[in-house]
Design a protein around this motif. Structure first.
Motif, PDB file in Angstrom:
ATOM      1  N   UNK A 117       0.837  -1.192   0.000  1.00  0.00           N
ATOM      2  CA  UNK A 117       0.000   0.000   0.000  1.00  0.00           C
ATOM      3  C   UNK A 117       0.880   1.254   0.000  1.00  0.00           C
ATOM      4  N   UNK A 118       0.420   2.331  -0.625  1.00  0.00           N
ATOM      5  CA  UNK A 118       1.211   3.566  -0.612  1.00  0.00           C
ATOM      6  C   UNK A 118       1.242   4.208   0.775  1.00  0.00           C
ATOM      7  N   UNK A 119       2.416   4.637   1.175  1.00  0.00           N
ATOM      8  CA  UNK A 119       2.621   5.299   2.468  1.00  0.00           C
ATOM      9  C   UNK A 119       3.274   6.653   2.240  1.00  0.00           C
ATOM     10  N   UNK A 120       2.899   7.613   3.055  1.00  0.00           N
ATOM     11  CA  UNK A 120       3.621   8.876   3.117  1.00  0.00           C
ATOM     12  C   UNK A 120       4.609   8.777   4.274  1.00  0.00           C
ATOM     13  N   UNK A 121       5.888   8.951   3.971  1.00  0.00           N
ATOM     14  CA  UNK A 121       6.936   8.901   4.992  1.00  0.00           C
ATOM     15  C   UNK A 121       7.477  10.314   5.182  1.00  0.00           C
ATOM     16  N   UNK A 122       7.381  10.819   6.403  1.00  0.00           N
ATOM     17  CA  UNK A 122       7.839  12.170   6.723  1.00  0.00           C
ATOM     18  C   UNK A 122       9.082  12.063   7.600  1.00  0.00           C
TER      19      UNK A 122
ATOM     20  N   UNK B 119       4.904   0.068  -3.564  1.00  0.00           N
ATOM     21  CA  UNK B 119       5.351  -1.066  -4.364  1.00  0.00           C
ATOM     22  C   UNK B 119       6.853  -1.307  -4.227  1.00  0.00           C
ATOM     23  N   UNK B 120       7.317  -1.298  -2.990  1.00  0.00           N
ATOM     24  CA  UNK B 120       8.696  -1.688  -2.738  1.00  0.00           C
ATOM     25  C   UNK B 120       9.739  -0.630  -2.998  1.00  0.00           C
ATOM     26  N   UNK B 121       9.358   0.628  -3.100  1.00  0.00           N
ATOM     27  CA  UNK B 121      10.336   1.688  -3.343  1.00  0.00           C
ATOM     28  C   UNK B 121       9.883   2.963  -2.649  1.00  0.00           C
ATOM     29  N   UNK B 122      10.840   3.865  -2.424  1.00  0.00           N
ATOM     30  CA  UNK B 122      10.533   5.166  -1.825  1.00  0.00           C
ATOM     31  C   UNK B 122      10.982   6.257  -2.784  1.00  0.00           C
ATOM     32  N   UNK B 123      10.105   7.202  -3.044  1.00  0.00           N
ATOM     33  CA  UNK B 123      10.416   8.301  -3.952  1.00  0.00           C
ATOM     34  C   UNK B 123      10.259   9.631  -3.224  1.00  0.00           C
TER      35      UNK B 123
ATOM     36  N   UNK C  64      19.099  10.769  10.163  1.00  0.00           N
ATOM     37  CA  UNK C  64      18.873  11.826   9.184  1.00  0.00           C
ATOM     38  C   UNK C  64      19.607  11.578   7.869  1.00  0.00           C
ATOM     39  N   UNK C  65      20.759  10.901   7.940  1.00  0.00           N
ATOM     40  CA  UNK C  65      21.591  10.743   6.747  1.00  0.00           C
ATOM     41  C   UNK C  65      21.143   9.585   5.858  1.00  0.00           C
ATOM     42  N   UNK C  66      20.117   8.856   6.236  1.00  0.00           N
ATOM     43  CA  UNK C  66      19.695   7.696   5.454  1.00  0.00           C
ATOM     44  C   UNK C  66      19.280   8.101   4.037  1.00  0.00           C
ATOM     45  N   UNK C  67      19.650   7.258   3.080  1.00  0.00           N
ATOM     46  CA  UNK C  67      19.179   7.438   1.708  1.00  0.00           C
ATOM     47  C   UNK C  67      17.724   6.984   1.623  1.00  0.00           C
ATOM     48  N   UNK C  68      17.069   7.298   0.512  1.00  0.00           N
ATOM     49  CA  UNK C  68      15.666   6.896   0.389  1.00  0.00           C
ATOM     50  C   UNK C  68      15.531   5.372   0.374  1.00  0.00           C
TER      51      UNK C  68
ATOM     52  N   UNK D 140      13.328   3.279   3.090  1.00  0.00           N
ATOM     53  CA  UNK D 140      12.340   2.262   2.734  1.00  0.00           C
ATOM     54  C   UNK D 140      12.587   0.965   3.501  1.00  0.00           C
ATOM     55  N   UNK D 141      13.841   0.535   3.569  1.00  0.00           N
ATOM     56  CA  UNK D 141      14.155  -0.709   4.277  1.00  0.00           C
ATOM     57  C   UNK D 141      13.775  -0.607   5.751  1.00  0.00           C
ATOM     58  N   UNK D 142      13.849   0.598   6.302  1.00  0.00           N
ATOM     59  CA  UNK D 142      13.527   0.797   7.714  1.00  0.00           C
ATOM     60  C   UNK D 142      12.017   0.788   7.952  1.00  0.00           C
TER      61      UNK D 142
END
Length: 362
Positions: free
Chosen positions: A124-129, A143-147, A251-255, A259-261
């Motif tokens: 399902x689509x999630x908004x990650x802030x 769908x398995x990715x973060x944009x 804070x330094x995590x890549x997108x 997503x993995x988190x």
């Protein structure tokens, strides 16, 4: 963004047509797909030949046109995703690369939509802030990715301390004011905190805006946990109910790392929602309410256009049977919920793996 509405559009536009449906695991990280002739191509060739033999026997001229179209597409195709979903008609094709792997499936005739619905339901689509005291970044996980979607930064430079505090500008630089200097420092800190709260409110408002604009009903707030909880409290009541969790994420995590988190949190939440929904449907059906259990009862409800939501287990015992139910439900604009793990086990035990919520009790 691929949605269930896109699947419904496909069915409505191509209703009654024989369609070639293909689901391919084209993930190049899979060892079998790293050969010169990858495993998915071998599998595809075998199944196209199987359909060819079946349709030659039936003198199906349309199949030859569809087969030629599919073979032409894959002749020069180079995978750029983990999964691929493709639908082919005589003069059209509908291609969907997926960032998640899918099991290989093929069907000719009625479109095979079950595996695609499962992928859409599972991810399902999630908004990650991602927020801290200075900035906020907004991502959409789907769908398995973060944009990346947007960002906001606090702007303390727009505030002139001397003007806002009303204190002499030299007071902060000399020791001649004694307690006045301490009071001014406190006033400065209060002003910074006030400005930061304004920033958190802005983040909350932007969160609500993106969620509404993009139709997102699940929110995960990450970054600094204290800042995240403050933002959560600034959200409107409806948006607060959509927050799955507030978690500490560096804070330094890549997108990709973000997503993995968050993905395990999202999947755990989905499993909880599935268990809640299955229990609700089973209890309602047994009480004679607006729900039914089992293939026969669901089939009858679909025939009577009574189904508000169809519940299917994954993996199904019979994928063709499950696909037929899903196909009919989509044509009725019914919702479809695919359940897994413990929720699926309960539904298998109570209703053979299928149930439905109804518009009204029977």
């Amino acid at each position: 963004m691929l949605t269930v509405s896109d699947v419904k559009d496909l069915l409505n536009e191509r209703d009654g047509q024989d369609i070639l449906s293909l689901y391919l695991n084209v993930d190049n990280s899979v060892r079998e797909n790293q050969a010169n002739n990858p495993a998915w191509r071998i599998w595809l060739k075998q199944h196209l030949r199987q359909f060819e033999n079946e349709n030659d026997t039936q003198n199906n001229d349309q199949w030859a046109t569809i087969q030629e179209r599919a073979e032409a597409f894959f002749r020069d195709y180079t995978p750029s995703s983990k999964g691929l979903v493709a639908f082919f008609g005589p003069d059209w094709e509908n291609i969907h690369p997926l960032p998640v792997p899918v099991d290989n499936h093929a069907a000719y005739g009625k479109p095979l939509v079950g595996p695609l619905l499962r992928a859409l339901d599972e991810y399902q689509p999630y908004l990650v802030v991602m927020v801290d005291q200075e900035e906020a970044h907004f991502y959409e996980s789907y769908l398995g990715a973060a944009e990346f979607r947007d960002s906001i930064e606090i702007d303390l430079d727009e505030y002139d301390f001397a003007e806002k505090s009303g204190m002499p500008p030299t007071a902060a630089r000399t020791g001649g004011y004694g307690g006045l200097q301490v009071n001014q420092r406190d006033a400065f800190e209060d002003m910074i905190e006030e400005h930061r709260m304004r920033f958190y409110r802005e983040v909350a408002e932007h969160t609500e805006h993106i969620a509404t604009r993009d139709g997102l009903h699940r929110i995960i707030i990450g970054g600094d946990e204290k800042a995240g909880n403050t933002v959560r409290k600034q959200l409107a009541e409806t948006a607060q109910k959509q927050v799955v969790d507030v978690v500490s994420i560096p804070r330094h995590y890549s997108k990709h790392e973000i997503f993995k988190h968050v993905q395990p949190l999202a999947l755990d939440y989905e499993r909880e929602e599935e268990s809640r929904m299955v229990k609700e449907v089973i209890d309602s059906a047994r009480a004679g309410g607006r729900a039914v259990l089992g293939q026969e009862a669901v089939d009858h409800a679909l025939n009577m256009s009574q189904v508000a939501a169809l519940l299917l287990v994954w993996p199904p015992a019979d994928i063709n049977q499950a696909n037929d139910l899903a196909y009919r439900a989509l044509l009725l604009n019914s919702e479809i919920e695919v359940v897994h793990d413990k929720a699926a086990d309960k539904l298998r035990e109570a209703g053979g793996g299928v149930a439905a919520k109804l518009y009204y009790s029977v």
